[in-house]
Design an enzyme around this catalytic site. Sequence first.
Site, PDB file in Angstrom:
ATOM      1  N   LYS A  17     -39.414  79.804-119.271  1.00 14.33           N
ATOM      2  CA  LYS A  17     -39.076  80.881-119.945  1.00 14.33           C
ATOM      3  C   LYS A  17     -37.712  81.707-120.042  1.00 14.33           C
ATOM      4  O   LYS A  17     -36.969  81.992-120.999  1.00 14.33           O
ATOM      5  CB  LYS A  17     -40.120  81.841-119.753  1.00 14.33           C
ATOM      6  CG  LYS A  17     -40.060  83.243-120.609  1.00 14.33           C
ATOM      7  CD  LYS A  17     -41.202  84.107-120.387  1.00 14.33           C
ATOM      8  CE  LYS A  17     -41.083  85.460-121.087  1.00 14.33           C
ATOM      9  NZ  LYS A  17     -42.312  86.317-120.852  1.00 14.33           N
ATOM     10  N   GLU A  35     -36.262  76.659-108.897  1.00 14.60           N
ATOM     11  CA  GLU A  35     -37.045  75.064-108.588  1.00 14.60           C
ATOM     12  C   GLU A  35     -37.030  74.412-110.017  1.00 14.60           C
ATOM     13  O   GLU A  35     -36.520  73.143-109.541  1.00 14.60           O
ATOM     14  CB  GLU A  35     -38.633  75.498-108.440  1.00 14.60           C
ATOM     15  CG  GLU A  35     -38.987  76.099-107.260  1.00 14.60           C
ATOM     16  CD  GLU A  35     -39.216  77.644-107.451  1.00 14.60           C
ATOM     17  OE1 GLU A  35     -38.330  78.195-108.219  1.00 14.60           O
ATOM     18  OE2 GLU A  35     -40.122  78.231-106.626  1.00 14.60           O
ATOM     19  N   GLY A  63     -45.570  84.193-119.258  1.00 14.48           N
ATOM     20  CA  GLY A  63     -45.285  82.821-118.745  1.00 14.48           C
ATOM     21  C   GLY A  63     -46.690  82.072-118.658  1.00 14.48           C
ATOM     22  O   GLY A  63     -46.861  81.074-119.185  1.00 14.48           O
ATOM     23  N   ARG A  64     -47.872  82.912-117.834  1.00 15.71           N
ATOM     24  CA  ARG A  64     -48.961  82.295-117.762  1.00 15.71           C
ATOM     25  C   ARG A  64     -49.939  82.239-118.951  1.00 15.71           C
ATOM     26  O   ARG A  64     -51.076  82.012-118.926  1.00 15.71           O
ATOM     27  CB  ARG A  64     -49.706  82.976-116.661  1.00 15.71           C
ATOM     28  CG  ARG A  64     -49.813  84.782-116.746  1.00 15.71           C
ATOM     29  CD  ARG A  64     -50.047  85.255-115.441  1.00 15.71           C
ATOM     30  NE  ARG A  64     -49.885  86.743-115.496  1.00 15.71           N
ATOM     31  CZ  ARG A  64     -48.810  87.437-115.174  1.00 15.71           C
ATOM     32  NH1 ARG A  64     -47.699  86.650-115.014  1.00 15.71           N
ATOM     33  NH2 ARG A  64     -48.777  88.492-115.372  1.00 15.71           N
ATOM     34  N   GLU A  99     -52.058  86.687-110.550  1.00 17.12           N
ATOM     35  CA  GLU A  99     -50.728  86.874-111.057  1.00 17.12           C
ATOM     36  C   GLU A  99     -50.752  88.135-111.975  1.00 17.12           C
ATOM     37  O   GLU A  99     -50.045  89.252-111.828  1.00 17.12           O
ATOM     38  CB  GLU A  99     -49.928  86.020-111.511  1.00 17.12           C
ATOM     39  CG  GLU A  99     -48.270  86.143-111.682  1.00 17.12           C
ATOM     40  CD  GLU A  99     -47.288  85.176-111.849  1.00 17.12           C
ATOM     41  OE1 GLU A  99     -46.904  84.484-110.697  1.00 17.12           O
ATOM     42  OE2 GLU A  99     -47.225  84.684-112.910  1.00 17.12           O
ATOM     43  N   HIS A 158     -69.127  68.887-100.952  1.00 16.03           N
ATOM     44  CA  HIS A 158     -69.068  68.140 -99.716  1.00 16.03           C
ATOM     45  C   HIS A 158     -67.829  68.803 -98.770  1.00 16.03           C
ATOM     46  O   HIS A 158     -67.270  68.217 -98.011  1.00 16.03           O
ATOM     47  CB  HIS A 158     -68.831  66.805-100.014  1.00 16.03           C
ATOM     48  CG  HIS A 158     -70.016  66.136-100.573  1.00 16.03           C
ATOM     49  ND1 HIS A 158     -71.074  65.529-100.060  1.00 16.03           N
ATOM     50  CD2 HIS A 158     -70.227  65.831-101.881  1.00 16.03           C
ATOM     51  CE1 HIS A 158     -71.985  65.118-100.613  1.00 16.03           C
ATOM     52  NE2 HIS A 158     -71.499  65.486-102.093  1.00 16.03           N
ATOM     53  N   LYS A 202     -38.192  85.637-104.032  1.00 17.81           N
ATOM     54  CA  LYS A 202     -37.139  84.861-104.667  1.00 17.81           C
ATOM     55  C   LYS A 202     -35.882  85.171-103.948  1.00 17.81           C
ATOM     56  O   LYS A 202     -34.843  84.447-103.621  1.00 17.81           O
ATOM     57  CB  LYS A 202     -37.121  85.115-106.059  1.00 17.81           C
ATOM     58  CG  LYS A 202     -38.300  84.418-106.913  1.00 17.81           C
ATOM     59  CD  LYS A 202     -38.054  84.676-108.181  1.00 17.81           C
ATOM     60  CE  LYS A 202     -39.313  84.502-109.137  1.00 17.81           C
ATOM     61  NZ  LYS A 202     -39.218  84.722-110.522  1.00 17.81           N
TER      62      LYS A 202
HETATM   63  O1  F6P Z   1     -42.429  83.174-110.043  1.00 16.73           O
HETATM   64  C1  F6P Z   1     -43.411  83.455-110.955  1.00 16.73           C
HETATM   65  C2  F6P Z   1     -43.058  83.214-112.209  1.00 16.73           C
HETATM   66  O2  F6P Z   1     -42.179  84.218-112.921  1.00 16.73           O
HETATM   67  C3  F6P Z   1     -44.267  82.979-113.446  1.00 16.73           C
HETATM   68  O3  F6P Z   1     -44.571  84.223-113.843  1.00 16.73           O
HETATM   69  C4  F6P Z   1     -43.593  82.144-114.241  1.00 16.73           C
HETATM   70  O4  F6P Z   1     -44.783  81.704-115.001  1.00 16.73           O
HETATM   71  C5  F6P Z   1     -42.829  81.319-113.569  1.00 16.73           C
HETATM   72  O5  F6P Z   1     -42.291  82.209-112.429  1.00 16.73           O
HETATM   73  C6  F6P Z   1     -41.747  80.472-114.224  1.00 16.73           C
HETATM   74  O6  F6P Z   1     -40.732  81.224-114.728  1.00 16.73           O
HETATM   75  P1  F6P Z   1     -39.910  80.485-115.729  1.00 16.73           P
HETATM   76  O7  F6P Z   1     -40.832  80.052-117.096  1.00 16.73           O
HETATM   77  O8  F6P Z   1     -39.189  81.385-116.494  1.00 16.73           O
HETATM   78  O9  F6P Z   1     -39.306  79.302-115.101  1.00 16.73           O
END
Ligand code: F6P
Length: 539
Positions: free
Chosen positions: A203, A209, A263-264, A349, A380, A508
């Site tokens: 987003k 990452e 995002g979610r 979240e 199990h 972060k």
């Molecule tokens: O770190 C959490 C978050 O902000 C989530 O809410 C989001 O889905 C995810 O990081 C990834 O963010 P982006 O889509 O901006 O890479």
Amino acid sequence: MSDFDAAWAKLNAAGERARTRRIASLFDAEPGRLARLTLEAAGLTLDLSKQPWSLPEVGEMLDLARAGGVEGARARLLSGEIVNRSENRPALHVALRAPPGAGLKAAGVEVSSEVDATRAAIKRFADGVRSGAIKGATGKPFRAILHIGIGGSDLGPRLIWEALKPLDPQIELRFTANVDPAELAQAIVGLDPAETLVVVVSKTFTTLETLTNAETARAWLREALGEKGADAHLAAVSAAPATAQAFGVAPDRVFAFWDWVGGRYSLWSAVGLSCATALGFEAFEGLLAGARAMDVHFAEAPLERNAPVLLALAHIFNRNGLDRSIRAVVPYAQRLRLFAPFLQQLEMESNGKRVDAEGRPLSRGTAASVFGDAGTNGQHAFFQLLHQGTDIIPIDILAVREGSEGSPDAQRKLLANAIAQAEALLVGRPEAEVRGELKAKGLPEAHIDALAPQRTFPGDRPSSFILLERLGPEQLGALIALYEHKTFVEGVLWGINSFDQWGVELGKTLATRVLGELEGGTAGAHDPSTEALIARLKL
Ligand code: F6P
């Protein structure tokens, strides 16, 4: 005392009562219980009768929903008002699955036209890749997609693919989220760069990452195809399209979504591009249609028959009435094994907050911790604790009537386990019965005294049972939307802004600082334990 406060006080009293009676006894006392607490919504069936509330208490919970303004909040959400006030945005994910030409507005600005145009672009791209009209740099058709994203840019698409992927897909979909290079290394095993499309989903397009993985994947493409060749293998999805282009993705390969999509809550947007391509656009449309059916139900069903509302109220009854801070989620469907991790982000979240939308400390417990795995595997592993642990952990049991593949016999065994676990958790097994059985086997009395309590099941452990007729795109879309709306209703009643996530920011920032020090930068002030770890792991 306001009606809302009075309703919370009633919940406290109901919780006290619920501790002194057994759920099973409510079936005898309330003949209409099962029918009253069984709901149909968008093709799903919910049985909330094994929850600890009595029917009058369900009525009180509905009063709580009314006094807490659920209906008004729902109207504000669905009409695109700014409900995410800390970020000054609407949360209009329903617009992503609305029918074409819906004319929905986010904060007063018409957005449906853009949504429709992007949906058409997703279709063109997905159809083009699948038909071979859109090819790789060497002229080979794409046979694999590497989807790079994390959190909301990963969990939804990963769940959808796992749930719906064909046994022998025309296009294989692999995922990488973690900055741990091991995941990407494993994701590309056996993939030919000449036949692989890399879809970078973020987003913000600033996530450490995702950008790290995107650079590694691009280098992998470039090594095999050259710089220009690699470009034909890159696509991006972002609410910051200019940043994605600056990263080097061709403008016509950047698919937009918008800041009013959390995002979610974004899998319905172009974030679903990889799934739409690997599963076919029809499946993606089915997913949207299922979610849309749940949206209509959520918007129109009266509160007392409204599935997201009642599921939220059942969870609040446990969370706040009975102080249960953990919930298990167990889908009896291997294809839904990623549902619990998906819900962890959606619920924890969204509602893992300690202050309300005005910044005032909350006096009540908020989101429960969610965990789970597919049944029967979980039986199990952690079911021992669910049956006999010291904490009572409510459980959502999901089952699918028609198996997607394999033998009907195995599918029946799976369903039998789902039903039997819900029953066992409810009724348990009394000590007297266990003693009788051990006695009949001729065990000595002293042995029976030690063994019987260990083999006794207290029961009275609540569950919700959610039944899908089959696991198709429509049912999956409806299921996810059910939990999205129930999470929203909980947030309304707790007074939370469910659409921000400030709690992930600090980690972060600190990681960036620590990284600088690991790479030889000046040491900052830390606690002794952190200092020792940095010293030990420094380059
Ligand atoms: O770190 C959490 C978050 O902000 C989530 O809410 C989001 O889905 C995810 O990081 C990834 O963010 P982006 O889509 O901006 O890479």
